[in-house]
Enzyme design. Sequence first.
Site, PDB file in Angstrom:
ATOM      1  N   GLY A  46     -68.944  66.690  49.124  1.00 56.25           N
ATOM      2  CA  GLY A  46     -69.765  67.167  50.227  1.00 56.25           C
ATOM      3  C   GLY A  46     -69.211  66.631  51.525  1.00 56.25           C
ATOM      4  O   GLY A  46     -68.536  65.605  51.548  1.00 56.25           O
ATOM      5  N   GLN A  51     -69.300  64.469  60.488  1.00 54.38           N
ATOM      6  CA  GLN A  51     -68.211  63.631  59.976  1.00 54.38           C
ATOM      7  C   GLN A  51     -66.846  64.068  60.516  1.00 54.38           C
ATOM      8  O   GLN A  51     -65.893  63.297  60.480  1.00 54.38           O
ATOM      9  CB  GLN A  51     -68.172  63.661  58.441  1.00 54.38           C
ATOM     10  CG  GLN A  51     -69.342  62.954  57.792  1.00 54.38           C
ATOM     11  CD  GLN A  51     -69.208  62.988  56.280  1.00 54.38           C
ATOM     12  OE1 GLN A  51     -69.619  63.938  55.631  1.00 54.38           O
ATOM     13  NE2 GLN A  51     -68.590  61.959  55.720  1.00 54.38           N
ATOM     14  N   CYS A  95     -68.822  57.531  50.342  1.00 54.81           N
ATOM     15  CA  CYS A  95     -68.806  58.457  51.469  1.00 54.81           C
ATOM     16  C   CYS A  95     -67.420  58.451  52.097  1.00 54.81           C
ATOM     17  O   CYS A  95     -66.821  57.383  52.252  1.00 54.81           O
ATOM     18  CB  CYS A  95     -69.856  58.020  52.494  1.00 54.81           C
ATOM     19  SG  CYS A  95     -69.915  59.053  53.962  1.00 54.81           S
ATOM     20  N   LEU A  96     -66.935  59.639  52.460  1.00 52.27           N
ATOM     21  CA  LEU A  96     -65.609  59.721  53.073  1.00 52.27           C
ATOM     22  C   LEU A  96     -65.567  58.980  54.407  1.00 52.27           C
ATOM     23  O   LEU A  96     -64.496  58.618  54.882  1.00 52.27           O
ATOM     24  CB  LEU A  96     -65.216  61.195  53.281  1.00 52.27           C
ATOM     25  CG  LEU A  96     -65.124  62.035  52.001  1.00 52.27           C
ATOM     26  CD1 LEU A  96     -64.801  63.480  52.340  1.00 52.27           C
ATOM     27  CD2 LEU A  96     -64.095  61.461  51.045  1.00 52.27           C
ATOM     28  N   HIS A 137     -77.761  63.075  50.784  1.00 47.65           N
ATOM     29  CA  HIS A 137     -76.730  62.304  51.487  1.00 47.65           C
ATOM     30  C   HIS A 137     -76.195  63.097  52.692  1.00 47.65           C
ATOM     31  O   HIS A 137     -76.040  62.545  53.781  1.00 47.65           O
ATOM     32  CB  HIS A 137     -75.623  61.981  50.467  1.00 47.65           C
ATOM     33  CG  HIS A 137     -74.438  61.247  51.003  1.00 47.65           C
ATOM     34  ND1 HIS A 137     -74.063  59.999  50.535  1.00 47.65           N
ATOM     35  CD2 HIS A 137     -73.517  61.575  51.949  1.00 47.65           C
ATOM     36  CE1 HIS A 137     -72.973  59.602  51.189  1.00 47.65           C
ATOM     37  NE2 HIS A 137     -72.615  60.548  52.043  1.00 47.65           N
ATOM     38  N   GLU A 138     -75.953  64.401  52.476  1.00 49.50           N
ATOM     39  CA  GLU A 138     -75.402  65.220  53.568  1.00 49.50           C
ATOM     40  C   GLU A 138     -76.442  65.460  54.666  1.00 49.50           C
ATOM     41  O   GLU A 138     -76.112  65.422  55.845  1.00 49.50           O
ATOM     42  CB  GLU A 138     -74.858  66.555  53.032  1.00 49.50           C
ATOM     43  CG  GLU A 138     -73.752  66.454  51.977  1.00 49.50           C
ATOM     44  CD  GLU A 138     -72.632  65.486  52.326  1.00 49.50           C
ATOM     45  OE1 GLU A 138     -72.324  65.318  53.526  1.00 49.50           O
ATOM     46  OE2 GLU A 138     -72.081  64.877  51.395  1.00 49.50           O
ATOM     47  N   HIS A 141     -76.575  62.594  56.936  1.00 50.71           N
ATOM     48  CA  HIS A 141     -75.513  62.586  57.954  1.00 50.71           C
ATOM     49  C   HIS A 141     -75.962  63.343  59.203  1.00 50.71           C
ATOM     50  O   HIS A 141     -75.644  62.952  60.326  1.00 50.71           O
ATOM     51  CB  HIS A 141     -74.246  63.258  57.415  1.00 50.71           C
ATOM     52  CG  HIS A 141     -73.329  62.350  56.647  1.00 50.71           C
ATOM     53  ND1 HIS A 141     -72.767  61.216  57.191  1.00 50.71           N
ATOM     54  CD2 HIS A 141     -72.865  62.423  55.376  1.00 50.71           C
ATOM     55  CE1 HIS A 141     -71.991  60.634  56.279  1.00 50.71           C
ATOM     56  NE2 HIS A 141     -72.038  61.338  55.165  1.00 50.71           N
TER      57      HIS A 141
HETATM   58 NI    NI Z   1     -71.054  60.925  53.373  1.00 51.75          NI
END
Ligand code: NI
Length: 172
Positions: A46, A51, A95-96, A137-138, A141
């Site tokens: 995701g 991000q 998380c990226l 989670h998304e 963000h």
């Molecule tokens: Ni993330």
Amino acid sequence: MALREVLQFPDPRLKEVSKPITRVDDEIRELARDMIDVMYDEPGIGLAAPQVGAPIRLFVIDTEWSDEEVGRNPMVVINPEISEREGRITWEEGCLSVPDYTATVERDARIRLRGTDLDGNPIEEIAEGLRAVCIQHEVDHLDGILFIDRISRLKRSLYVKKRKKQLAEEQG
Ligand code: NI
């Protein structure tokens, strides 16, 4: 084509609350395409628009993809809302935007997601397990929340310390 760069903690842009999308234009379509490329390249399951430095309410998700193109089924969600929540679940998250770290986070086990796709068609999905975790989670963000904001203060401060050291070494 160069891939968009994923912002990393502690970039302050990750803490911003993203704005609702009122009209899908070519720029947003291109952004969504690029985000899908970044998600598979990193790899991740995701990615939220903030991000990659776009503070708008859009994320992409594919929780079941495999290496072959045919196994890919990315979904673009615009203006997501979680309308129902049921039960609790814990999951090991990463998380990226939070390099070299995972932690167990507690979230809702079963949720109803609503939003629209790039063509304005409604999206409605009942998700559970990993899929529910990833969606929450998304959406976090988009509200400027990272999963490390949902762990204990002690764990978080240990990570922040480790990350600062890592950044200092990179610059040193
Ligand atoms: Ni993330």
